[in-house]
Write a protein that holds these residues in place. Structure first.
Motif, PDB file in Angstrom:
ATOM      1  N   ILE B 297       0.889  -1.055  -0.076  1.00 49.89           N
ATOM      2  CA  ILE B 297      -0.007  -0.014  -0.205  1.00 49.89           C
ATOM      3  C   ILE B 297       0.738   1.228  -0.153  1.00 49.89           C
ATOM      4  O   ILE B 297       0.726   2.014  -1.078  1.00 49.89           O
ATOM      5  N   ALA B 298       1.701   1.429   0.971  1.00 51.13           N
ATOM      6  CA  ALA B 298       2.653   2.431   1.039  1.00 51.13           C
ATOM      7  C   ALA B 298       3.462   2.616  -0.273  1.00 51.13           C
ATOM      8  O   ALA B 298       3.635   3.737  -0.692  1.00 51.13           O
ATOM      9  N   ALA B 299       3.889   1.660  -0.692  1.00 57.88           N
ATOM     10  CA  ALA B 299       4.946   1.665  -2.103  1.00 57.88           C
ATOM     11  C   ALA B 299       4.093   2.382  -3.204  1.00 57.88           C
ATOM     12  O   ALA B 299       4.576   2.982  -4.090  1.00 57.88           O
ATOM     13  N   PHE B 300       2.801   1.681  -3.561  1.00 58.91           N
ATOM     14  CA  PHE B 300       2.025   2.279  -4.476  1.00 58.91           C
ATOM     15  C   PHE B 300       1.705   3.538  -4.087  1.00 58.91           C
ATOM     16  O   PHE B 300       1.519   4.653  -5.142  1.00 58.91           O
ATOM     17  N   GLY B 301       1.605   4.309  -2.883  1.00 59.34           N
ATOM     18  CA  GLY B 301       1.330   5.566  -2.750  1.00 59.34           C
ATOM     19  C   GLY B 301       2.368   6.477  -3.267  1.00 59.34           C
ATOM     20  O   GLY B 301       2.421   7.346  -3.715  1.00 59.34           O
ATOM     21  N   ALA B 302       3.678   5.772  -2.908  1.00 61.35           N
ATOM     22  CA  ALA B 302       4.816   6.468  -3.135  1.00 61.35           C
ATOM     23  C   ALA B 302       5.014   6.514  -4.618  1.00 61.35           C
ATOM     24  O   ALA B 302       5.399   7.559  -5.355  1.00 61.35           O
ATOM     25  N   LEU B 303       4.793   5.290  -5.337  1.00 63.00           N
ATOM     26  CA  LEU B 303       5.159   5.190  -6.741  1.00 63.00           C
ATOM     27  C   LEU B 303       4.221   6.263  -7.558  1.00 63.00           C
ATOM     28  O   LEU B 303       4.479   7.240  -8.561  1.00 63.00           O
ATOM     29  N   MET B 304       2.816   6.235  -7.155  1.00 59.36           N
ATOM     30  CA  MET B 304       1.932   7.325  -7.866  1.00 59.36           C
ATOM     31  C   MET B 304       2.399   8.799  -7.650  1.00 59.36           C
ATOM     32  O   MET B 304       2.485   9.455  -8.600  1.00 59.36           O
ATOM     33  N   ARG B 305       2.782   9.164  -6.545  1.00 51.85           N
ATOM     34  CA  ARG B 305       3.312  10.349  -6.143  1.00 51.85           C
ATOM     35  C   ARG B 305       4.439  10.842  -7.064  1.00 51.85           C
ATOM     36  O   ARG B 305       4.443  11.907  -7.667  1.00 51.85           O
ATOM     37  N   VAL B 306       5.294   9.889  -7.191  1.00 52.87           N
ATOM     38  CA  VAL B 306       6.632  10.254  -7.765  1.00 52.87           C
ATOM     39  C   VAL B 306       6.374  10.180  -9.457  1.00 52.87           C
ATOM     40  O   VAL B 306       6.745  11.310 -10.051  1.00 52.87           O
ATOM     41  N   LEU B 307       5.514   9.163  -9.890  1.00 52.90           N
ATOM     42  CA  LEU B 307       5.181   9.468 -11.269  1.00 52.90           C
ATOM     43  C   LEU B 307       4.121  10.599 -11.797  1.00 52.90           C
ATOM     44  O   LEU B 307       4.421  11.087 -12.672  1.00 52.90           O
ATOM     45  N   PHE B 308       3.378  10.757 -10.909  1.00 47.07           N
ATOM     46  CA  PHE B 308       2.554  11.775 -11.198  1.00 47.07           C
ATOM     47  C   PHE B 308       2.790  13.225 -10.825  1.00 47.07           C
ATOM     48  O   PHE B 308       2.618  14.280 -11.527  1.00 47.07           O
ATOM     49  N   VAL B 309       3.413  13.512  -9.616  1.00 46.48           N
ATOM     50  CA  VAL B 309       3.612  14.868  -9.254  1.00 46.48           C
ATOM     51  C   VAL B 309       4.993  15.148  -9.770  1.00 46.48           C
ATOM     52  O   VAL B 309       5.284  16.280 -10.240  1.00 46.48           O
ATOM     53  N   ALA B 310       6.137  14.275  -9.446  1.00 46.86           N
ATOM     54  CA  ALA B 310       7.469  14.791 -10.073  1.00 46.86           C
ATOM     55  C   ALA B 310       7.645  14.661 -11.444  1.00 46.86           C
ATOM     56  O   ALA B 310       7.963  15.509 -12.103  1.00 46.86           O
ATOM     57  N   PHE B 311       7.215  13.494 -11.945  1.00 46.70           N
ATOM     58  CA  PHE B 311       7.566  13.267 -13.226  1.00 46.70           C
ATOM     59  C   PHE B 311       6.391  13.376 -14.178  1.00 46.70           C
ATOM     60  O   PHE B 311       6.457  12.516 -15.455  1.00 46.70           O
ATOM     61  N   GLY B 312       5.491  13.916 -13.916  1.00 48.81           N
ATOM     62  CA  GLY B 312       4.142  14.029 -14.710  1.00 48.81           C
ATOM     63  C   GLY B 312       4.625  14.542 -16.142  1.00 48.81           C
ATOM     64  O   GLY B 312       3.837  14.043 -17.226  1.00 48.81           O
ATOM     65  N   GLY B 313       5.423  15.317 -16.288  1.00 49.66           N
ATOM     66  CA  GLY B 313       5.814  15.730 -17.637  1.00 49.66           C
ATOM     67  C   GLY B 313       6.442  14.860 -18.603  1.00 49.66           C
ATOM     68  O   GLY B 313       6.293  14.937 -19.789  1.00 49.66           O
TER      69      GLY B 313
END
Lengths: 645, 532, 99
Positions: B297-313
């Motif tokens: 659960i924690a890992a998916f939260g982190a993955l989504m945050r990294v991919l969407f917020v940081a690397f959305g571009g």
């Protein structure tokens, strides 16, 4: 059918967020359901008081129904629709299935019929099933039925209606096969269920088509958009709804199950197969009035089905010696009248429903009377073993007689009002179709008078043709009084409903109304009907009243033989559907084994083989895991760089 | 320079600032951070309890402390539901998804903690008497006879929970790294603390540690490369740097890849899943439950945050990669699980398959699609509860020498203990995604989100993989109910109140979400937009 | 001297560390290689800090060092307990869990 008449169709918009009594509408369904659950889960512990709970539940629903009815007629006609929202079973996207109940003139009429007649039959069953060890289970199933039927008529969307539809089918199966130790009962229950399945298939296709076309199940949404949808789609929906109605109401071509359904206890035949469940098809067509109003083809189909069935049932009824099967054929025929009426459009909806209500009373009374006769004659059903019972069972004779007069349409009683209204409306339709339909209905009157008089004469008049050990006696009080009340209804209800187009006005906001609906008792059609009725009575009297009734059914011509075998309905089903169906099934099974199973098993073997080979990759060595990770990392980086490029 | 770093720099570096001026204190929103602070505090208190409380009372004290702390943290999360801000000088983002995931992690951890407590307080505990004893030695027997149990599992688990709360909430890479390590280090130790089959347990700990440290090294190097490209490790700054460049520099691409490797490792995605079967099989079962549910659960939260917020571009760049990873993960989890014979290993492969299904939703995302993100959140909740429940049941089937994990011992369990077998069958059906369990709606939501995001091939593979996994779930059900039990079969322990509570929570959650999924779906939908 | 040489050095160190993890059998040496990878990262961080002109990288290097130290504690505990059990520090000997 003029456009003006068509546009006089339903214009009610339901009031949501109901307050007051209407917010308890859901109790109508939940009370009998809870009672059924208690009785079924409680098991043998509840045997001693189970029947009392079983009677109390529909009575409670009836009282609530009366309260709601009183509240409803207190409102002005244009506001008589109240929705009771329970919860929304929404899941994906826009597939919303709300659990709502709706009180409007049409549904409240049915509620009163179901709970009123139902309560009387429940009381009757206390006496009728007194010696049956499964009495508690019986009441549980009966309550389940009442609950499901109420859900069906109170639903405000087609999905909930379908749930109720299936529920009554289940209850019917359980009750027809109630004496499950009898093979004939088990077979009859299965047959009823299978035939109904065909109809359910039609109904479910109609519901799915509605959702695909309109995106919603609720009546408001579907009816609101009915006018603007593609004509072919609407006709398809109408015909599929008709298919569903045919099965549930035992109309041709799905009529074969009703005769066999008489295997169940007589109260079951009275409640389910006379007054309520078999009328669900008529309810469906009436409720879907806005759909049928836009498809003349479907409406024509409904009237044709009604006309054919009314003759079909009447012919069968003339040749049956089993009193219950004769009454069942009569039911089939009378529902044919109702279908004919509702197929006429706004001119006929009110009359069809009115006849449904009066039929509920007199047919239930007739069945209860038949049950009373059977109860007094050691469960004998063959009318050739009856005779002369009028003296020994005066109350039964009187109530049965009043029901008889009502069903043949004797002037003044309820059946006369409603049946004649239908015949008039049929002729009023005009054109060749109107003439043919009206004439068919008239022929039906002759036949009805004939076979019902036959039943009366063979049972209550004439010489005694009893078996050795028969001691006919009147039924106990608990069975007597419901029959009396139903007989009173058979007499008075017609006047109450039809005179002055009272009922038509009442239903108009839901189903629309034709211009000219005041009942004209003395007209050309009325007199003609009376005359042919007398003719039917006369012929029956000549055949059965004057001559001795043979103890064994005499050899007769081909039509009579066919009628004795339900006009070859079963033979037809078998040769046209069953045998080809079995061949098709065998073919498909072969294809399934070789083709599909082979493919699936092959695929499974492939997966299994792959799995055994590849599980060795997980070698247990950390370094090889790290190497795979590193390899994966390289691939990932390379892929990402490539994609970017 | 970010304010957080500036403060530290100002204080530490000579001559950078006049030491007599006031030290600018960082601004911390304590209320938003309360859950993490509570759990961290409880963990620290747990260590003190280990030091000062007499041995006999330690178990109960630790249990009460840990449970109380988790409940308090849950209350804190629930009372925070309206907060949406980035706090701790930009290091932690407490937004909708964070709160949702933190709530889920705490709920699942309560379940896992009940299992841990059950096995730690029981007379035949599953945790080592003294983890430092050599297995098979006289010292070990002496410890066992003396009735020792390693109650340090509680503070270790609490530290892991604190890490799980921090990991998805982190708003810059260094905080995420700290969260990752705080989450992982206790788990490395916990995996080695079984009482029976200690060789397997220690081996599991060793493998988890080596591979976990390996992947953390990748994470840090990726972080360094990203820092080199963007000049900062805060997600907002990374996103800004990406948006202002014309095309992806190899530096940032490789950095993203390396970060992705570590994140995919943590959530058991192929080809970095190798640790999962071994570690799940070797670790004590309550710890396996904890890991399987909480870490993912924690890992998916982190993955989504990294991919969407940081690397959305860069989403058009990482989407195909996620597709590939999802497909391989699903296939590996499904196919290799088919021939497994150990129930814990089988559940490990099943959790790999579930990670694959979750990745399909991530792969269907065009950035900011509310549906995909909320469907992942819903799936995580459903998955967390059914996992805890399933492993709880696994804990109950025991032999003379501990748990009976081989499937041959489970034959005919349905005849001997129909209730336990029935509950396990229910959880297996939930894993398979059959009605009326929450698994059905979870899969529907995730596949629908993937399909609407244009990832139709993923959905097809997903459905095929579901069918294959259904095979091995149903195989267990058939084994339990339709075959004759062995004469010397395992016994099923009567569950204590802890395990019963955990199982009841699992069944209730799975059933309720299966029948009325809508409220939770709506909640996930409202939680969704990530704060940037 | 251009700072990019330090980046190349850090990359080489990282690669050596990775290869060490893949190729060496002794658990302690594997762990040392992981530490080498972490230190390569530290070097990279400091270099980038110099290139970008910010101090963040240097502070982050501190964080990484602290975390690496904690990891050493945990890692050595595990490795030592495995060693005491098996009398061997080879990672290949720990292969009971497989297939």
């Amino acid at each position: 059918m003029t456009h003006a008449a068509l546009h006089a169709a339903a214009t009610l918009t339901p009031t949501m967020h109901t307050t007051g009594a209407f917010s308890f509408t859901w109790l109508l369904v939940v009370i009998p359901l809870t009672s059924a659950t208690v009785l079924l889960l409680g098991g043998r512990r509840t045997n001693s008081w189970g029947h009392l709970l079983g009677v109390a539940a529909p009575v409670a629903s009836f009282v609530l129904g009366l309260i709601l009815f009183a509240q409803l007629i207190g409102k002005p006609a244009s506001e008589r629709s109240f929705d009771n929202h329970l919860f929304s079973w929404t899941f994906v996207g826009n597939f919303k299935a709300p659990a709502n109940f709706q009180i409007d003139p049409l549904s409240i009429s049915f509620v009163l019929l179901i709970t009123g007649v139902g309560s009387l039959i429940h009381v009757y069953s206390v006496g009728y099933m007194a010696h049956d060890p499964g009495r508690r289970r019986f009441f549980a199933y009966m309550n389940l039925f009442v609950s499901a039927m109420l859900l069906l008529v109170l639903a405000d969307n087609y999905l909930a209606l379908y749930v109720g539809w299936e529920g009554v089918g289940l209850a019917s199966y359980l009750l027809i096969g109630f004496w499950y130790h009898k093979p004939s009962a088990r077979t009859a229950a299965t047959k009823a269920f299978v035939v109904n399945r065909v109809g359910d298939f039609g109904l479910s296709l109609a519901v799915m088509l509605m959702f695909a076309t309109f995106g919603s199940f609720t009546f408001t949404n579907v009816f609101g958009a009915a006018g603007s949808a593609d004509h072919a789609t609407m006709t398809a929906i109408g015909l599929l709804l008709l298919l569903g109605a045919c099965a549930k109401s035992a109309q041709v071509p799905l009529q074969s199950w009703l005769g066999d359904a008489m295997e169940g206890p007589t109260p079951v035949s009275a409640l389910i197969h006379a007054a309520t469940m078999v009328t669900a098809g008529v309810y469906l067509v009436a409720r879907s009035a806005p759909i049928f109003n836009v498809t003349p083809t479907a409406r024509l189909a409904v009237t044709v089905v009604g006309a054919v069935t009314l003759l079909f049932g009447a012919i069968i009824g003339c040749a049956k010696d089993d009193i219950k099967k004769a009454l069942a054929a009569s039911t089939m025929s009378q529902i044919g009248y109702m279908m004919l009426a509702v197929g006429l459009g706004p001119a006929g909806y009110a009359f069809g429903i009115a006849h449904l209500l009066t039929h509920g009373f007199f047919k239930a009374g007739l069945f209860l009377g038949a049950g009373s006769v059977m109860h007094g004659m050691n469960d004998e059903v063959d009318m050739r073993r009856f005779g002369g019972l009028g003296k020994y069972m005066p109350w039964t004779f009187a109530t049965f007689g009043l029901g008889y007069l009502a069903i043949i349409g004797f002037p003044g009683l309820s059946g006369w009002f409603t049946k004649d209204a239908i015949i008039e409306a049929a002729y009023h339709k005009g054109g060749t179709s109107g003439y043919l339909l009206g004439s068919a209905a008239l022929v039906g009157v002759v036949l009805t008078a004939y076979y019902m008089t036959r039943v009366m004469l063979m049972t209550f008049f004439g010489e005694k043709r009893w078996a050795e050990d028969a001691h006919p006696h009147e039924s106990p009080e608990v069975m007597k009084w419901p029959m009396v009340i139903l007989a009173i209804g058979s007499v008075g209800l017609g006047y109450l409903l039809v005179l002055g187009s009272r009922f038509a006005d009442f239903l108009a906001p839901v189903v629309g109304k034709a211009e000219d609906t005041a009942f004209k008792p003395i007209g050309l059609v009325g007199i003609l009907t009376f005359v042919v009725m007398l003719a039917g009575i006369g012929v029956a009297y000549l055949q059965y009243g004057r001559r001795r009734v043979p103890a064994v059914a005499p050899v007769a011509g081909p039509l009579v033989v066919a009628a004795r075998h339900d006009l070859l309905g079963d033979a037809f089903n078998e040769s046209v559907f069953m045998r080809p169906g079995q061949y098709l099934t065998r073919l498909l099974v072969f294809f399934d084994y070789r083709g599909i199973d082979g493919f699936v098993n092959g695929f499974a073997a492939f997966i299994g083989g792959t799995s055994s080979r590849f599980r060795r990759v997980q070698t247990g060595f950390v370094r090889s895991y790290a190497l795979s990770m590193f390899g994966g990392a390289v691939v990932l980086v390379a892929a990402l760089l490539l994609v970017r490029g | 320079m970010s304010p957080a770093i500036a403060h530290v720099a100002a204080a530490l570096l000579p001559g950078a600032a006049d030491p007599t001026t006031s030290f600018p204190t960082p601004h911390l929103d304590y209320r938003a951070l309360l859950p993490m602070l509570i759990v961290g505090g409880v963990a620290t208190l747990g260590v003190l309890v280990e030091a000062f409380v007499p041995r006999g009372k330690r178990g109960i004290t630790q249990t009460v402390l840990a449970l109380g702390g988790l409940v308090a943290a849950m209350v804190a999360v629930v009372s925070n539901t309206s907060i949406r801000n980035i706090t701790a000088e930009g290091a932690i983002s407490v937004d909708g998804p964070t709160l949702f995931i933190q709530g889920t992690v705490i709920a699942v951890s309560i379940g896992a903690l009940l299992l841990i407590a059950d096995r730690a307080l029981a007379s035949d505990a599953d945790f080592a008497a003294q983890a430092a004893d050599v297995p098979g030695s006289a010292a070990e027997q002496a410890s066992v006879r003396a009735g020792f149990v390693h109650t340090e599992v509680f503070p270790l688990a609490m530290f892991a929970v604190a890490g799980m709360l921090l990991f998805p909430a982190a708003n810059d890479l260094i905080t995420m790294f700290v969260g990752l390590e705080v989450l992982s280090l206790p788990l490395y130790l916990l995996a080695g603390m079984a009482r029976r089959r200690r060789l397997l347990s220690q081996e599991a700990a060793l493998k988890y540690f080596l591979l976990g440290a390996f992947s953390s090294a990748f994470f840090v190097y990726g972080m360094a490369l990203v820092y080199g490209y963007a000049g900062s490790v805060k997600f907002a700054d990374i996103a800004t740097a990406l948006s202002s460049s014309t095309h992806g520099d190899p530096l940032i691409i490789v950095g993203l890849a390396l970060l992705g490797i570590a994140l995919i490792f943590k959530l058991s995605g192929a080809p970095f899943h190798w640790w999962t079967p071994d570690v799940y099989q070797g670790a004590p079962t309550p710890i396996t439950a904890f890991m399987a549910a909480g870490t993912k659960i924690a890992a998916f939260g982190a993955l989504m945050r990294v991919l969407f917020v940081a690397f959305g571009g860069l989403s058009w760049d990482w989407r195909p990669i996620i597709w590939g990873v999802a497909i391989v993960t699903m296939v590996v989890g499904a196919v290799i699980g088919v021939t497994q014979t150990d129930v814990k290993r089988l559940l490990a492969y099943s959790s790999i398959a579930h990670a694959g299904f979750l990745l399909t939703a991530v792969g269907g995302i065009t950035v900011g699609t509310a549906d995909s993100e909320s469907s992942v959140l819903f799936y995580l909740v459903a998955y967390g509860f059914m996992t805890i429940g399933a492993f709880a049941i696994v804990m109950l089937v025991r032999d003379a020498d501990g748990e009976a994990n081989h499937l041959s011992r489970w034959v005919g369990l349905g005849r001997r203990s129909p209730l336990i077998a029935g509950i396990f069958a229910f959880f297996l059906l939930a894993f398979a995604g059959l009605p009326p369990t929450s698994g059905l709606w979870a899969k529907v939501a995730v596949f629908k989100a993937a399909y609407e995001g244009g990832a139709a091939p993923l959905v097809i593979v997903g459905m095929l993989a579901s069918a294959v996994t259904a095979y091995y779930y149903v195989r267990i059900i058939v084994l339990m109910f339709f075959q004759e039990p062995a004469v010397d079969g395992p016994t099923v322990l009567a569950p204590t109140v802890f395990t019963s509570a955990a199982v009841v929570i699992g069944v209730a959650a799975t059933l309720v979400l299966g029948i009325v999924p809508q409220p939770l779906l709506d909640l996930a939908g409202k939680a969704v937009p990530f704060l940037r | 001297m251009s700072p990019t040489f330090y980046l190349y050095l850090s990359a080489i160190l990282f690669t050596i560390g990775t290869l060490g993890v893949l190729l060496r059998r002794n658990a302690i040496v594997v762990f040392m290689c992981i530490e080498l990878m972490l230190n390569a990262t530290n070097l990279a961080l400091v270099t980038f800090s110099r290139i970008n002109g910010t101090l963040d990288g240097q502070v982050m290097a501190f964080f990484v060092m602290v975390v690496a130290a904690a990891e050493v504690v945990v890692g050595l505990a595990i490795i030592v307990s495995v060693f005491r059990t098996r009398r061997s520090a080879s990672v290949d000997d720990a292969n009971l869990l497989k297939y």
